[in-house]
Each structure stands twice: as C-alpha cells, then as structure tokens.
Design a protein around this motif. Structure first.
Motif, mmCIF file in Angstrom:
data_model
loop_
_atom_site.group_PDB
_atom_site.id
_atom_site.type_symbol
_atom_site.label_atom_id
_atom_site.label_comp_id
_atom_site.label_asym_id
_atom_site.label_seq_id
_atom_site.Cartn_x
_atom_site.Cartn_y
_atom_site.Cartn_z
ATOM 1 N N PHE A 19 16.977 12.805 0.899
ATOM 2 C CA PHE A 19 17.623 13.245 -0.330
ATOM 3 C C PHE A 19 19.041 12.211 -0.475
ATOM 4 C CE2 PHE A 19 21.323 14.847 -2.370
ATOM 5 C CZ PHE A 19 20.631 15.359 -3.610
ATOM 6 N N CYS A 20 19.320 11.681 0.366
ATOM 7 C CA CYS A 20 20.359 10.672 0.448
ATOM 8 C C CYS A 20 19.832 9.450 -0.233
ATOM 9 C CB CYS A 20 21.094 10.373 1.961
ATOM 10 S SG CYS A 20 22.323 11.739 2.376
ATOM 11 N N HIS A 21 18.492 8.997 0.317
ATOM 12 C CA HIS A 21 17.835 7.950 -0.346
ATOM 13 C C HIS A 21 17.542 7.727 -1.575
ATOM 14 C CE1 HIS A 21 17.613 5.425 3.478
ATOM 15 N NE2 HIS A 21 17.238 6.392 4.107
ATOM 16 N N LYS A 22 17.226 9.135 -2.007
ATOM 17 C CA LYS A 22 16.864 9.422 -3.392
ATOM 18 C C LYS A 22 18.359 9.105 -4.178
ATOM 19 C CE LYS A 22 14.412 13.220 -4.347
ATOM 20 N NZ LYS A 22 14.195 14.593 -4.651
ATOM 21 N N VAL A 23 19.298 9.764 -4.003
ATOM 22 C CA VAL A 23 20.417 9.394 -4.634
ATOM 23 C C VAL A 23 20.968 7.940 -4.585
ATOM 24 C CG1 VAL A 23 22.798 9.927 -4.822
ATOM 25 C CG2 VAL A 23 21.466 11.877 -4.304
ATOM 26 N N THR A 24 20.568 7.381 -3.519
ATOM 27 C CA THR A 24 21.108 5.747 -3.389
ATOM 28 C C THR A 24 20.284 4.954 -4.076
ATOM 29 O OG1 THR A 24 22.171 6.254 -1.076
ATOM 30 C CG2 THR A 24 21.417 4.081 -1.829
ATOM 31 N N GLU A 25 18.939 5.418 -4.177
ATOM 32 C CA GLU A 25 18.120 4.525 -5.211
ATOM 33 C C GLU A 25 18.651 4.700 -6.826
ATOM 34 O OE1 GLU A 25 13.218 4.143 -5.998
ATOM 35 O OE2 GLU A 25 13.863 6.099 -5.016
ATOM 36 N N ALA A 26 18.703 5.961 -7.153
ATOM 37 C CA ALA A 26 19.322 6.067 -8.445
ATOM 38 C C ALA A 26 20.489 5.535 -8.652
ATOM 39 C CB ALA A 26 19.672 7.682 -8.783
ATOM 40 N N LEU A 27 21.419 5.354 -7.640
ATOM 41 C CA LEU A 27 22.613 4.636 -8.023
ATOM 42 C C LEU A 27 22.371 3.133 -7.938
ATOM 43 C CD1 LEU A 27 25.053 6.258 -5.530
ATOM 44 C CD2 LEU A 27 24.896 6.741 -7.963
ATOM 45 N N SER A 28 21.241 2.574 -7.294
ATOM 46 C CA SER A 28 21.052 1.101 -7.237
ATOM 47 C C SER A 28 20.460 0.603 -8.401
ATOM 48 C CB SER A 28 20.223 0.843 -6.062
ATOM 49 O OG SER A 28 18.866 1.266 -6.472
ATOM 50 N N LYS A 29 19.953 1.726 -9.292
ATOM 51 C CA LYS A 29 19.112 1.493 -10.534
ATOM 52 C C LYS A 29 20.013 1.665 -11.655
ATOM 53 C CE LYS A 29 14.750 2.421 -8.951
ATOM 54 N NZ LYS A 29 13.386 2.998 -9.010
#
Length: 72
Positions: A19-29
């Motif tokens: 889940f943390c990676h999912k949020v981090t990916e969204a932030l990186s985009k």
C-alpha cells in the motif's frame, strides 16, 4: 488563462508495504495527498485496511467513467 481540471482517486489496500508503494507511486506521478489516511479493520479477512485520497490538476479533458484515473 489556462485553467486546470482536478481529478481525484482514493487508493485502498491492506496496511502493508504494498500500500505504501502504491501511494508513493502516485506521488511520483504528480498526485498530491488529499486529507488524512483512513484505517479500518476488515473482520472477515482479519486485517487492517487503509485508504488515502489523492488529487492531481491536469489539462482539461472530456471526462467519462471509462477514464482510467491511474493513467492520468
């Protein structure tokens, strides 16, 4: 003046690194956190689940329910 259009997503998942990676990916985009995360216990699965709203300002487009928000 070029006005932007705001799009919204609510990311959900089990409270773990994925889940943390999912949020981090969204932030990186270019998505931005919107509000506080939420947590709830899923009694059937016996796990904590969490969610986080994110928003992004984009160039105006013709919105429809078929738009894949994660691809914006």
């Amino acid at each position: 003046m070029n006005e932007k259009q705001r799009v919204y997503r609510f990311l959900t998942g089990v409270d773990n690194a994925d889940f943390c990676h999912k949020v981090t990916e969204a932030l990186s985009k270019g998505w931005v956190l919107h509000g506080s995360p939420s947590y709830a216990f899923d009694a059937e699965a016996k796990v904590m689940k969490c969610g986080q709203a994110v928003v992004k300002d984009v160039e105006p487009f013709a919105y429809s329910r078929e738009v894949v928000l994660g691809s914006i």
